[in-house]
Motif scaffolding. Structure first.
Motif, PDB file in Angstrom:
ATOM      1  N   PHE A 470      -6.512 -16.745  -4.841  1.00  0.00           N
ATOM      2  CA  PHE A 470      -5.803 -15.742  -4.744  1.00  0.00           C
ATOM      3  C   PHE A 470      -4.377 -15.150  -5.348  1.00  0.00           C
ATOM      4  CE2 PHE A 470      -3.200 -13.282  -1.559  1.00  0.00           C
ATOM      5  CZ  PHE A 470      -3.970 -11.759  -1.785  1.00  0.00           C
ATOM      6  N   ASN A 471      -4.093 -14.526  -5.417  1.00  0.00           N
ATOM      7  CA  ASN A 471      -2.639 -13.728  -6.826  1.00  0.00           C
ATOM      8  C   ASN A 471      -2.825 -12.858  -5.700  1.00  0.00           C
ATOM      9  OD1 ASN A 471      -1.641 -12.724  -7.792  1.00  0.00           O
ATOM     10  ND2 ASN A 471      -1.867 -13.272 -10.356  1.00  0.00           N
ATOM     11  N   SER A 472      -1.080 -13.030  -5.009  1.00  0.00           N
ATOM     12  CA  SER A 472      -0.278 -12.237  -4.040  1.00  0.00           C
ATOM     13  C   SER A 472       0.126 -10.823  -4.784  1.00  0.00           C
ATOM     14  CB  SER A 472       0.506 -12.625  -3.076  1.00  0.00           C
ATOM     15  OG  SER A 472       0.885 -13.820  -3.488  1.00  0.00           O
ATOM     16  N   LEU A 519       3.534  -6.536  -4.364  1.00  0.00           N
ATOM     17  CA  LEU A 519       4.827  -6.869  -4.860  1.00  0.00           C
ATOM     18  C   LEU A 519       5.056  -6.897  -6.584  1.00  0.00           C
ATOM     19  CD1 LEU A 519       3.966 -10.711  -3.122  1.00  0.00           C
ATOM     20  CD2 LEU A 519       5.330  -8.474  -2.115  1.00  0.00           C
ATOM     21  N   SER A 520       3.838  -6.426  -7.177  1.00  0.00           N
ATOM     22  CA  SER A 520       4.311  -5.851  -8.675  1.00  0.00           C
ATOM     23  C   SER A 520       4.293  -4.924  -8.958  1.00  0.00           C
ATOM     24  CB  SER A 520       3.242  -7.031  -8.822  1.00  0.00           C
ATOM     25  OG  SER A 520       2.108  -6.391  -9.386  1.00  0.00           O
ATOM     26  N   TYR A 568      -1.295   3.248  -8.045  1.00  0.00           N
ATOM     27  CA  TYR A 568      -1.750   1.706  -8.591  1.00  0.00           C
ATOM     28  C   TYR A 568      -2.934   1.558 -10.033  1.00  0.00           C
ATOM     29  CZ  TYR A 568       0.142  -0.134  -4.491  1.00  0.00           C
ATOM     30  OH  TYR A 568       0.882  -0.738  -3.715  1.00  0.00           O
ATOM     31  N   VAL A 569      -2.049   0.648 -10.950  1.00  0.00           N
ATOM     32  CA  VAL A 569      -2.999   0.587 -12.223  1.00  0.00           C
ATOM     33  C   VAL A 569      -3.790   0.055 -12.456  1.00  0.00           C
ATOM     34  CG1 VAL A 569      -2.749  -0.011 -14.495  1.00  0.00           C
ATOM     35  CG2 VAL A 569      -0.974   1.549 -13.673  1.00  0.00           C
ATOM     36  N   ASP A 570      -5.508   0.681 -12.979  1.00  0.00           N
ATOM     37  CA  ASP A 570      -6.219  -0.087 -11.855  1.00  0.00           C
ATOM     38  C   ASP A 570      -6.455  -0.453 -13.670  1.00  0.00           C
ATOM     39  OD1 ASP A 570      -9.030  -0.903 -12.657  1.00  0.00           O
ATOM     40  OD2 ASP A 570      -9.596   1.007 -11.857  1.00  0.00           O
ATOM     41  N   SER A 571      -6.556  -2.277 -13.227  1.00  0.00           N
ATOM     42  CA  SER A 571      -6.494  -2.977 -14.745  1.00  0.00           C
ATOM     43  C   SER A 571      -8.241  -3.492 -15.306  1.00  0.00           C
ATOM     44  CB  SER A 571      -4.907  -4.078 -14.699  1.00  0.00           C
ATOM     45  OG  SER A 571      -3.966  -3.082 -15.021  1.00  0.00           O
ATOM     46  N   THR A 572      -8.884  -3.260 -14.523  1.00  0.00           N
ATOM     47  CA  THR A 572      -9.964  -4.189 -14.513  1.00  0.00           C
ATOM     48  C   THR A 572     -10.665  -3.983 -15.473  1.00  0.00           C
ATOM     49  OG1 THR A 572     -11.236  -3.023 -12.396  1.00  0.00           O
ATOM     50  CG2 THR A 572     -12.851  -4.000 -13.762  1.00  0.00           C
ATOM     51  N   ASN A 573     -10.249  -3.110 -17.159  1.00  0.00           N
ATOM     52  CA  ASN A 573     -10.884  -3.281 -18.029  1.00  0.00           C
ATOM     53  C   ASN A 573      -9.763  -3.524 -18.803  1.00  0.00           C
ATOM     54  OD1 ASN A 573     -10.860  -2.804 -20.998  1.00  0.00           O
ATOM     55  ND2 ASN A 573     -12.761  -1.669 -20.216  1.00  0.00           N
TER      56      ASN A 573
END
Length: 835
Positions: A470-472, A519-520, A568-573
């Motif tokens: 998990f990347n919090s 957090l990011s 939020y930026v969706d970085s799925t791709n």
């Protein structure tokens, strides 16, 4: 506080209007039932399938009629208070006449008990009168597509049905548009569904066609309808039976592309009715081919990439409902319905990207984009005055969406795992009041309050050895709240010489607040509120008994939903990223429409011309960006939703139905409109489409009814590519045909459906062109399919046929009259979990 004052004002306006016009007395809208059983005078055996005909007083015109069931019992519903006579006819028996049957508002039901009929040596000739609704009805305020009359619908889904409805277009992804506008409001039985706000396309694919009775298309809604949806309203009516006795049916289909099944059971006893329905479909795994090329040239950065791949998708869905109702008396009734649904699919995609830094990608996904329920409770109170009615309604829509996917890269990107959980709760309270003041005026008023609460958890997992952790830092949560308070009044005026006016005003006040937490990505909470006045005005003139002309004005809004507002930026791709815009304003459209409708014998012609101005037009704008992965600079795109400016559109539509021969019916429709956007400010730089473009969609069907209950049907429909300021979305067309044979007086049926028989794949092309960006996409989807359909109806019941003198042995289910109030909320409550 403003909303509470608004609701109180509406209530006082209704009371004031009632006092001013001195209502009270007049006719009665109370209805009741007349029942009994018929037996032979000698054998005392029940006389099944005898003809029961009801007349008012000494009139020679029948009010209604039914058949006795296998036990000789009968029940006549929806009988207004009065004095009647009953005639009972049966082959081999003289007609039995019972006079002086009286029902009153306080005692609307009359049980005649056992009626004895004596035998006769003279036989009566059997008379059979049949009547059925046409496939498409063109009414003054709407177009109605009677899906239960569609031969080729068996084994399909709601998506297949909507593709055949006049003025409606459905693209390859299941996205619905009305006269080219995707901002359409889709209701189920006059109500919104929380599931549709999460993933409308998936929900429609999950509703079996066999559950659908009809589809209503309303292009110019009055003020009594919610203002949501700039294009208008599509109302899907399901088969909720209200009959006397027990009946049911099983139907479905098995094919090379998808399988479908549906079961319904209906029970009615005295004043209680119960309907249970469950259905679902499952597709065989379908493999599609994909291609995309992206060229980026910003002056300081240049990149060209090509990606080719395949995607295998399997999907299944289950939907069900339970409806129960009870009539306490002729004045009060209570109904409740709970509708359950779950849509689930699995995807396995593989692609190879070539260019300066080639890599391969394997993506595995499992998603439940919509799972939940809609539960509503409705109370109806009818007054003594004919047509005066008060409806109180509540609804709770609950849906959850879960998506989990894993991307496995080679050479370039680190692997990634993402899990998205979303919850959507929507609570609605509504009151509607109808007051027929006199023969000239009718007043309708109402108020509504909607509460939407949406929460999304987006968990990101980073690679760790052969597993993920998990990347919090990259994960996020998002809370979205929306409240909508509304009130309306509509006045209908019937004038001399067949003129009528429908004038209304609706006020909607919307508040929104969003609470992103990551957090990011530093995004602060945001709030928004706006008030929208929605007037509507329609003038109608009945030229002759068969010709009508109508001029109407309507205003609609389209609130941006969650996926448009999510910051939020969706970085799925990572090479094709997306981000929402919490500062989006709603689209506002205003439409003026002139319509003409005529009946020529068995033929129907409907023509309309319209102008629509849309302000605050929302479109996704793709811009070139560069990303750095593993120290290597890559070309990518970032798509952001924006209010890009205005659009002025002129359009026209035609619908016709002709019957050149008794056994042949041909129907067709076409809708064409212009797209001429006027981008504002910086969006002029993104515009590559700056002309006036004509877009269109059409449909044609032929039905051949042969002897011995054999039906042949073929259809074709298509739509042109849809424009945006940056390019085009794919065009779509399809051809199909079906055969059906009915047995045992239409109790059973078997059929064959063929879709796109001449080619296995349909290709869909789209492109985006903007400053520094050129992108071309091709998608090939397997469409050719062959399938078998079946249906079986069972049960012993009495019914109310459309023709009072209809006599037909077998089953004829009488469907409930559906609510036309268009109760519903807005589309802004988009659930999470979609990708």
């Amino acid at each position: 506080m403003k909303r509470i004052i608004l609701l109180i004002a509406i209530i006082f306006s209704v009371v004031s209007a009632k006092a001013q016009f001195g209502v009270g007395g007049g006719g009665s809208s109370i209805v009741g039932k007349i029942s009994g059983s018929v037996v032979d005078s000698i054998s005392k055996k029940a006389l099944d399938y005898g003809t029961i005909t009801l007349f008012r007083g000494t009139s020679k015109t029948p009010v209604t009629g039914i058949l006795t069931d296998d036990k000789g019992t009968f029940q006549l519903d929806n009988i207004h208070p009065g004095i009647y006579r009953l005639e009972i006819s049966f082959v081999g028996y003289p007609t039995k006449i019972i006079r002086g049957i009286e029902t009153t508002p306080s005692k609307p039901d009359k049980n005649l008990g056992v009626v004895v009929v004596g035998q006769s040596t003279k036989s009566l000739n059997e008379v059979t009168v049949t009547a059925s609704a046409p496939l498409i009805e063109n009414r003054i305020d709407k177009i109605v597509y009677n899906a239960e009359k569609d031969v080729t619908a068996g084994g399909g889904s709601a998506t297949d049905i909507l593709q055949k409805v006049p003025l409606v277009n459905v693209d390859i992804n299941g996205n619905v548009s009305l006269r080219g506008d995707a901002n359409v409001r889709v209701l189920i039985n006059g109500r919104p569904s929380g599931a549709t706000s999460a993933s409308l396309a998936d929900v429609l694919k999950g509703i079996p066609a066999d559950q659908i009775k009809s589809v209503e298309v309303i292009t110019s809604p009055s003020a009594k309808y919610d203002a949501e949806g700039s294009a208008g309203i599509i109302n899907i009516i399901t088969k909720q039976k209200n009959i006397s006795g027990i009946s049911g049916g099983i139907s479905g289909g098995v094919g090379t592309r998808q399988n479908n099944g549906n079961f319904n059971l209906n029970y009615n006893k005295n004043r209680f009715n119960l309907t249970v329905n469950v259905g679902g479909n499952a597709s065989w795994p379908q493999t599609s081919n994909t291609y995309q090329s992206t060229q980026i040239d910003t002056g300081s950065f240049h990149s060209f990439k090509e990606s080719k791949g395949t995607s295998k998708v399997s999907r299944h869905a289950i939907v069900g409902s339970v409806s129960a109702g009870y009539e306490f008396n002729a004045f009060n009734s209570l109904n409740s319905t709970i509708r359950l649904n779950q849509i689930e699919f699995n995807t396995n995609s593989n692609s190879v990207t070539t260019g300066a830094n080639p890599f391969s990608l394997n993506s595995v996904a499992h998603a439940i984009p919509a799972s939940g329920f809609d539960w509503n409770v409705d109370y109806v109170h009818k007054f003594k005055k004919e047509g005066e009615e008060l409806d109180l309604s509540t609804q709770w829509s609950h849906s959850i969406g879960n998506t989990e996917y894993t991307n496995y890269y080679t050479a370039v990107n680190p692997n990634q795992k993402n899990k998205i959980d979303g919850t959507n709760n929507e609570y609605t309270v509504q009151a509607d009041y109808v007051l027929p003041i006199n023969n000239t005026f009718k007043l309708e008023s109402g108020a509504k309050y909607i509460i939407r609460r949406i929460n999304t958890i987006n968990d990101i997992y980073s690679p760790s050895g052969n597993d993920f952790v998990f990347n919090s830092l990259a994960s996020s949560t998002y809370g979205y709240n929306q409240n909508v308070g509304a009130a309306y009044s509509v006045l209908t005026i019937n004038l001399p010489k067949s003129y009528s006016i429908l004038a209304g005003l609706r006020d909607e006040y919307t508040t929104i607040d969003g609470n992103p937490n990551s957090l990011s990505q530093k995004n602060v909470p945001f709030t928004q509120d706006y008030n929208t006045l929605v007037p509507s005005l329609t003038f109608q003139k009945k030229l002759t008994a068969t010709q009508t002309i109508k001029l109407g004005y309507s205003k609609r809004i389209t609130r941006p939903s969650l996926q448009f507002l999510n910051p939020y930026v969706d970085s799925t791709n990572i090479l094709a990223q997306k981000v929402g815009n919490p500062k989006l304003n709603p689209e506002v459209s205003q439409t003026v429409e002139l319509g003409y409708n005529t009946f020529i014998g068995a033929s129907v012609i409907n023509l309309s011309a319209y102008y629509k101005h849309t302000s605050g037009l929302i479109e996704g704008i793709a811009t070139p960006v560069s990303v750095t992965v593993n120290g290597i600079q890559q070309g990518a795109t970032l798509t952001t939703f924006q209010n890009i400016g205005n659009n002025n559109s002129f359009g026209g539509s035609f619908f016709g139905s002709i019957t050149p021969f008794k056994i042949l019916t041909i129907q067709g429709s076409i809708n064409a409109y212009t797209y001429k956007p006027d981008p504002a400010g910086v969006f002029n730089l993104a515009q590559s489409q700056n002309g006036t473009y004509v877009q269109y969609g059409g449909f044609m069907r032929g039905t051949l009814t042969l002897p011995k209950d054999f039906v042949i049907e073929s259809f074709a429909f298509g739509s042109s590519a849809r424009r945006t300021i940056q390019g085009t979305n794919p065009a779509f067309s399809i051809f199909g045909m079906g055969f059906k044979k009915q047995f045992d007086n239409k109790k059973y049926s078997l059929g064959v459906n063929i879709i796109q028989p001449f080619s296995n794949y349909k290709e869909f092309n789209s492109n985006i062109t903007s400053r520094g960006l050129t992108q071309v996409s091709r998608f090939q989807y397997p469409f050719r399919s062959f399938g078998l359909t079946f249906s079986y109806n069972f049960g012993k019941l009495s019914f109310k046929p459309q023709n009072p003198m209809e006599k037909k042995k077998g089953i004829n289910n009488d469907d409930l009259k559906q609510d036309d109030q268009g109760m519903g909320g807005g589309g802004a409550g988009a659930g999470a979990g979609g990708r």
